[in-house]
Enzyme design. Sequence first.
Site, PDB file in Angstrom:
ATOM      1  CD  GLU A  29      20.233  41.819  24.164  1.00  0.00           C
ATOM      2  OE1 GLU A  29      19.493  41.498  23.351  1.00  0.00           O
ATOM      3  OE2 GLU A  29      19.904  42.722  25.108  1.00  0.00           O
ATOM      4  CG  HIS A  77      15.562  41.597  26.849  1.00  0.00           C
ATOM      5  ND1 HIS A  77      14.299  41.491  26.641  1.00  0.00           N
ATOM      6  CD2 HIS A  77      15.804  41.470  27.987  1.00  0.00           C
ATOM      7  CE1 HIS A  77      13.803  41.440  27.898  1.00  0.00           C
ATOM      8  NE2 HIS A  77      14.811  41.296  28.784  1.00  0.00           N
ATOM      9  CB  CYS A 126      11.214  39.967  31.171  1.00  0.00           C
ATOM     10  SG  CYS A 126      11.124  41.085  32.448  1.00  0.00           S
ATOM     11  CG  HIS A 143      11.253  45.930  30.630  1.00  0.00           C
ATOM     12  ND1 HIS A 143      10.573  44.801  29.925  1.00  0.00           N
ATOM     13  CD2 HIS A 143      12.346  45.160  31.067  1.00  0.00           C
ATOM     14  CE1 HIS A 143      11.167  43.472  30.019  1.00  0.00           C
ATOM     15  NE2 HIS A 143      12.191  43.836  30.658  1.00  0.00           N
ATOM     16  CE  LYS A 168      12.822  45.549  27.310  1.00  0.00           C
ATOM     17  NZ  LYS A 168      13.267  44.525  26.202  1.00  0.00           N
ATOM     18  CG  PHE A 203      13.737  38.190  37.032  1.00  0.00           C
ATOM     19  CD1 PHE A 203      14.926  39.113  36.357  1.00  0.00           C
ATOM     20  CD2 PHE A 203      13.026  39.178  37.793  1.00  0.00           C
ATOM     21  CE1 PHE A 203      15.147  40.215  36.545  1.00  0.00           C
ATOM     22  CE2 PHE A 203      13.354  40.371  38.203  1.00  0.00           C
ATOM     23  CZ  PHE A 203      14.593  40.828  37.733  1.00  0.00           C
TER      24      PHE A 203
END
Length: 407
Positions: A313, A302, A162, A336, A331, A395
Site C-alpha cells: 500500500e 487500509h 475487508c 481490523h 486500525k 482477500f
Amino acid sequence: MSGTEIAVTGLGTVTPAGAGVNATWRTVREGSSTAANTHPRLAGCPVDFCASVENLDTSVVGRRALYRLDRSVQLLLVAAHEALTDAALLGADWDAERVGVVIGCGMGGVSSWEKQHSRFLGQGPDAVSPLMIPMTTPNMAAGEVALAYGARGPSFVVSTACASGATAISAARGLLASGECDIVIAGGTEAANTALTVAGFANLGALSRRREDPAAASRPFDIDRDGFVMAEAAAVLVLEHAAHAAARDRRPRALLAGCGSATDAHHPTAPHPEGRGASQAMRAALRAADLDPGDVDHVNAHGTSTVLNDSVEAHVITGVLPHGPYVTSTKGVLGHSLGATGAVEAVMTVLAIEQSCIPPTANCENPGPDLDLNLVTKIAARQRVRAAVSNSFGFGGHNVVLAFRTP
C-alpha cells in the site's frame, strides 16, 4: 451544487471505542488503542485478544427484535439509528420506494452459526433454533435495516472481504447516480470475534501475536508490525443527492465525489506485489471525482499492520500521490473489523475533512524505512483537507477507493 453530487448527510458508528461517532472520533483522534487483554470468548486460541464493543445499548433495537438478530445486525441497527438521526431522517416522511439500503459484510452471522452448531452437536437437531437461517444469512443485514425503517427501494448486501464496507458505499453511489434512489443507507458491519474465526486468521498468519501487550499489537506501517488485531464494528453513512439534501435544508457533511474499484486477479489472500489493482482503483476514484493527484490532502490508508499489505500500500500511495499527502491508519486504534472497516474508515475520512484534523496512526513508533510516506504519528495533525481518499483492500484481490471532498 449540481444535481449529480452525492452528499453525506448522516453518520453513525459502533466500534470498540464506544457507540456513537463522537466517542469513536475522540479515541481515534487521541490515538488510544482499544485492543484488550485476554477475551473469555477466545480462551485457548493461539491469539486470545481482540478489540470488542462492550456494554452496547441496544434499546433502539427493541427487546422483541433482539432474540432473532445476530450480533452483527444488532451493531448495525444501532449505527443506522444514529446516522438517520444525524441526517434528520428518523421518522421523516420520505418516499420509501426511493430509499435504498446497501450494507457490506464479510462473514455474516458467524457467532450465531457457531452457537447453533454447538447446540446441534451437543443436543441434536431439535435444539437448533428455527430462526437460525435468518440469523445467519448475510443478506439479513440489509433486510433488517429496511424492515426497521421502512426503506422499500433496492436493498442488498455486498461481500468483498475487508473491502465490503467500501464496496457498499460505492454501490450506493451508483444507485443515486443512476437516479434509482434519492437516499441510500449505506455502510458495513461485522461481529466475528469468535474462537473459530480468530483461530482461522491466526493460523493463516494474519494476526499479531503480541499477547504480552495487546494495546500495542496493531502497528500500521511500523517496522515491527506483525499482523492485525481482530475487531468488531458497524458504521453507516446516509447518502443522498445534494439537491435532495438542499431541498430539505440539510448541509452535507462532505461530498462522496468518486469511487474506484479493481481486482488484482493475482492470489487468494496476498496483494499483487506491485499493487496493480490498488493503484488502478485509486486512479479510477480520482478520475470519477474529477480530482488531480495533487488535490488530495489526506489518505485514510487500509493500513492493516501486516508486513506485506502495508508495504504494498505504501508503494501504491507514493506512486499515485507523489506529492506526499498526510497518511494515517485508524486500525492502530480500532483494530481490523473486516467487512465493516471500509465504512468505519469512510466515516473517519469525512470527519477529517469536516474538522480539518487528521488523526495519528497509533503505535507507529518506527515507520519502516522502505515506506516513504508522510505518516501522521504521535498526535493529530491540524490541516485543512479539501479532498481525501479512503483505501480498502480485501482477500480475493478486491480493491476499493472512495474519494471525498468538501461541500
